[in-house]
Design a protein around this motif. Sequence first.
Motif, PDB file in Angstrom:
ATOM      1  N   ILE A   1       0.851  -1.186   0.000  1.00 31.93           N
ATOM      2  CA  ILE A   1       0.000   0.000   0.000  1.00 31.93           C
ATOM      3  C   ILE A   1       0.891   1.241   0.000  1.00 31.93           C
ATOM      4  O   ILE A   1       1.803   1.354   0.809  1.00 31.93           O
ATOM      5  N   SER A   2       0.634   2.150  -0.922  1.00 33.38           N
ATOM      6  CA  SER A   2       1.341   3.434  -0.947  1.00 33.38           C
ATOM      7  C   SER A   2       0.319   4.519  -0.614  1.00 33.38           C
ATOM      8  O   SER A   2      -0.696   4.645  -1.291  1.00 33.38           O
ATOM      9  N   HIS A   3       0.620   5.293   0.431  1.00 35.96           N
ATOM     10  CA  HIS A   3      -0.284   6.377   0.809  1.00 35.96           C
ATOM     11  C   HIS A   3       0.544   7.514   1.394  1.00 35.96           C
ATOM     12  O   HIS A   3       1.352   7.310   2.294  1.00 35.96           O
ATOM     13  N   ALA A   4       0.335   8.700   0.880  1.00 37.94           N
ATOM     14  CA  ALA A   4       1.016   9.906   1.357  1.00 37.94           C
ATOM     15  C   ALA A   4       2.535   9.715   1.371  1.00 37.94           C
ATOM     16  O   ALA A   4       3.212  10.111   2.312  1.00 37.94           O
ATOM     17  N   GLY A   5       3.043   9.086   0.319  1.00 37.58           N
ATOM     18  CA  GLY A   5       4.478   8.911   0.201  1.00 37.58           C
ATOM     19  C   GLY A   5       5.056   7.803   1.063  1.00 37.58           C
ATOM     20  O   GLY A   5       6.261   7.584   1.058  1.00 37.58           O
ATOM     21  N   LYS A   6       4.222   7.103   1.818  1.00 40.20           N
ATOM     22  CA  LYS A   6       4.705   6.011   2.672  1.00 40.20           C
ATOM     23  C   LYS A   6       4.232   4.685   2.098  1.00 40.20           C
ATOM     24  O   LYS A   6       3.135   4.575   1.577  1.00 40.20           O
ATOM     25  N   VAL A   7       5.079   3.687   2.209  1.00 42.52           N
ATOM     26  CA  VAL A   7       4.763   2.351   1.714  1.00 42.52           C
ATOM     27  C   VAL A   7       4.624   1.418   2.902  1.00 42.52           C
ATOM     28  O   VAL A   7       5.439   1.441   3.827  1.00 42.52           O
ATOM     29  N   SER A   8       3.569   0.627   2.890  1.00 38.61           N
ATOM     30  CA  SER A   8       3.386  -0.380   3.933  1.00 38.61           C
ATOM     31  C   SER A   8       2.745  -1.618   3.311  1.00 38.61           C
ATOM     32  O   SER A   8       2.261  -1.582   2.183  1.00 38.61           O
ATOM     33  N   TRP A   9       2.778  -2.703   4.051  1.00 36.39           N
ATOM     34  CA  TRP A   9       2.146  -3.946   3.612  1.00 36.39           C
ATOM     35  C   TRP A   9       0.979  -4.213   4.545  1.00 36.39           C
ATOM     36  O   TRP A   9       1.137  -4.211   5.760  1.00 36.39           O
ATOM     37  N   GLN A  10      -0.202  -4.399   3.955  1.00 35.33           N
ATOM     38  CA  GLN A  10      -1.410  -4.615   4.756  1.00 35.33           C
ATOM     39  C   GLN A  10      -2.219  -5.769   4.190  1.00 35.33           C
ATOM     40  O   GLN A  10      -2.243  -5.978   2.977  1.00 35.33           O
ATOM     41  N   PRO A  11      -2.916  -6.513   5.066  1.00 36.48           N
ATOM     42  CA  PRO A  11      -3.777  -7.587   4.566  1.00 36.48           C
ATOM     43  C   PRO A  11      -4.966  -7.010   3.798  1.00 36.48           C
ATOM     44  O   PRO A  11      -5.592  -6.047   4.239  1.00 36.48           O
ATOM     45  N   ARG A  12      -5.228  -7.572   2.642  1.00 35.98           N
ATOM     46  CA  ARG A  12      -6.358  -7.174   1.804  1.00 35.98           C
ATOM     47  C   ARG A  12      -7.004  -8.445   1.263  1.00 35.98           C
ATOM     48  O   ARG A  12      -6.349  -9.480   1.138  1.00 35.98           O
ATOM     49  N   PRO A  13      -8.276  -8.381   0.878  1.00 37.24           N
ATOM     50  CA  PRO A  13      -8.933  -9.570   0.302  1.00 37.24           C
ATOM     51  C   PRO A  13      -8.225 -10.035  -0.966  1.00 37.24           C
ATOM     52  O   PRO A  13      -7.830  -9.228  -1.803  1.00 37.24           O
ATOM     53  N   PHE A  14      -8.056 -11.342  -1.080  1.00 36.55           N
ATOM     54  CA  PHE A  14      -7.442 -11.928  -2.267  1.00 36.55           C
ATOM     55  C   PHE A  14      -8.337 -11.726  -3.482  1.00 36.55           C
ATOM     56  O   PHE A  14      -7.866 -11.486  -4.572  1.00 36.55           O
ATOM     57  N   PHE A  15      -9.661 -11.832  -3.280  1.00 40.66           N
ATOM     58  CA  PHE A  15     -10.639 -11.559  -4.330  1.00 40.66           C
ATOM     59  C   PHE A  15     -11.429 -10.331  -3.894  1.00 40.66           C
ATOM     60  O   PHE A  15     -12.415 -10.454  -3.154  1.00 40.66           O
ATOM     61  N   ALA A  16     -10.998  -9.156  -4.306  1.00 38.15           N
ATOM     62  CA  ALA A  16     -11.690  -7.927  -3.912  1.00 38.15           C
ATOM     63  C   ALA A  16     -13.153  -8.005  -4.330  1.00 38.15           C
ATOM     64  O   ALA A  16     -13.467  -8.338  -5.473  1.00 38.15           O
ATOM     65  N   GLY A  17     -14.048  -7.735  -3.394  1.00 42.39           N
ATOM     66  CA  GLY A  17     -15.470  -7.721  -3.695  1.00 42.39           C
ATOM     67  C   GLY A  17     -16.170  -9.060  -3.525  1.00 42.39           C
ATOM     68  O   GLY A  17     -17.372  -9.165  -3.806  1.00 42.39           O
ATOM     69  N   TYR A  18     -15.456 -10.080  -3.043  1.00 39.03           N
ATOM     70  CA  TYR A  18     -16.063 -11.408  -2.890  1.00 39.03           C
ATOM     71  C   TYR A  18     -15.617 -12.076  -1.602  1.00 39.03           C
ATOM     72  O   TYR A  18     -14.535 -11.831  -1.100  1.00 39.03           O
ATOM     73  N   LEU A  19     -16.480 -12.931  -1.090  1.00 36.07           N
ATOM     74  CA  LEU A  19     -16.144 -13.854  -0.020  1.00 36.07           C
ATOM     75  C   LEU A  19     -16.926 -15.131  -0.282  1.00 36.07           C
ATOM     76  O   LEU A  19     -17.700 -15.207  -1.240  1.00 36.07           O
ATOM     77  N   PHE A  20     -16.722 -16.136   0.548  1.00 40.07           N
ATOM     78  CA  PHE A  20     -17.362 -17.430   0.324  1.00 40.07           C
ATOM     79  C   PHE A  20     -18.089 -17.888   1.580  1.00 40.07           C
ATOM     80  O   PHE A  20     -17.610 -17.659   2.689  1.00 40.07           O
ATOM     81  N   VAL A  21     -19.251 -18.519   1.405  1.00 41.62           N
ATOM     82  CA  VAL A  21     -19.985 -19.098   2.527  1.00 41.62           C
ATOM     83  C   VAL A  21     -20.180 -20.587   2.266  1.00 41.62           C
ATOM     84  O   VAL A  21     -20.346 -21.016   1.126  1.00 41.62           O
TER      85      VAL A  21
ATOM     86  N   GLU B   1      11.875 -20.785 -11.469  1.00 40.97           N
ATOM     87  CA  GLU B   1      11.989 -20.259 -12.823  1.00 40.97           C
ATOM     88  C   GLU B   1      11.534 -18.798 -12.928  1.00 40.97           C
ATOM     89  O   GLU B   1      11.560 -18.214 -13.991  1.00 40.97           O
ATOM     90  N   SER B   2      11.156 -18.204 -11.822  1.00 41.49           N
ATOM     91  CA  SER B   2      10.679 -16.826 -11.830  1.00 41.49           C
ATOM     92  C   SER B   2      11.851 -15.849 -11.948  1.00 41.49           C
ATOM     93  O   SER B   2      12.827 -15.967 -11.212  1.00 41.49           O
ATOM     94  N   PRO B   3      11.739 -14.878 -12.836  1.00 40.34           N
ATOM     95  CA  PRO B   3      12.812 -13.887 -12.951  1.00 40.34           C
ATOM     96  C   PRO B   3      12.743 -12.807 -11.872  1.00 40.34           C
ATOM     97  O   PRO B   3      13.646 -11.988 -11.769  1.00 40.34           O
ATOM     98  N   PHE B   4      11.673 -12.804 -11.061  1.00 38.79           N
ATOM     99  CA  PHE B   4      11.485 -11.777 -10.034  1.00 38.79           C
ATOM    100  C   PHE B   4      11.125 -12.437  -8.704  1.00 38.79           C
ATOM    101  O   PHE B   4      10.632 -13.551  -8.667  1.00 38.79           O
ATOM    102  N   ARG B   5      11.305 -11.699  -7.616  1.00 41.71           N
ATOM    103  CA  ARG B   5      10.902 -12.151  -6.281  1.00 41.71           C
ATOM    104  C   ARG B   5       9.558 -11.516  -5.943  1.00 41.71           C
ATOM    105  O   ARG B   5       9.291 -10.382  -6.333  1.00 41.71           O
ATOM    106  N   ALA B   6       8.724 -12.230  -5.172  1.00 42.37           N
ATOM    107  CA  ALA B   6       7.444 -11.671  -4.729  1.00 42.37           C
ATOM    108  C   ALA B   6       7.711 -10.369  -3.973  1.00 42.37           C
ATOM    109  O   ALA B   6       8.600 -10.302  -3.130  1.00 42.37           O
ATOM    110  N   GLY B   7       6.976  -9.322  -4.325  1.00 42.50           N
ATOM    111  CA  GLY B   7       7.140  -8.020  -3.692  1.00 42.50           C
ATOM    112  C   GLY B   7       8.147  -7.115  -4.386  1.00 42.50           C
ATOM    113  O   GLY B   7       8.263  -5.938  -4.042  1.00 42.50           O
ATOM    114  N   GLU B   8       8.854  -7.657  -5.379  1.00 38.03           N
ATOM    115  CA  GLU B   8       9.865  -6.855  -6.092  1.00 38.03           C
ATOM    116  C   GLU B   8       9.191  -5.851  -7.018  1.00 38.03           C
ATOM    117  O   GLU B   8       8.210  -6.148  -7.686  1.00 38.03           O
TER     118      GLU B   8
END
Length: 172
Positions: free
Chosen positions: A39-59, A115-122
């Motif tokens: 998450i980038s907000h007001a020039g600051k970067v942080s990591w926050q939990p967010r829904p994997f499927f925005a707008g959905y959940l399961f019952v 085989e990934s050329p990048f790291r998660a979060g890069e």
Amino acid sequence: MSDKQWFAIRVKPRQESLAAANLERQGFEVYLPMINTRISHAGKVSWQPRPFFAGYLFVHLSIDEQRWTTIRSTVGVLAPVAFGTFYPPLSDQVIALLQARHDENGLIAVSSTPESPFRAGEKVRMLDGAMKGLEGVFIEMRGQDRALILLDWMKKSMRVVADTAVLASGRR
């Protein structure tokens, strides 16, 4: 063997947790997969939990628990996913696969593969195409030469699958 099935529920924007809490309060078994998101907000970067499927959940519902009117009228919920009067169930294996990817914090873990050329979060940059010059964050590989990235565009984050050939590391 359980007679319950999983169903997708559409929820109001950014109200996934509220809808999940209200459904649980009514006795429904709810699954809201979460992922750690940059998450980038007001020039600051942080990591926050967010829904994997925005707008959905399961019952998880049995036939007698399929009280669609009650679910639809729950605060935060828009409606169950339906095609006319048919409410398609999800395979238990789909939910089990998501749950199997949880890390120690209960978040879905996305990691790079050998085989990934990048790291998660890069940080990555688009080199070509309609999104040339845009920067984002690498999430995971999607096949041999496709990558899921989270782009910041017009003050919004959007998930995009891009060919790895048009991506470069954001490090300069």
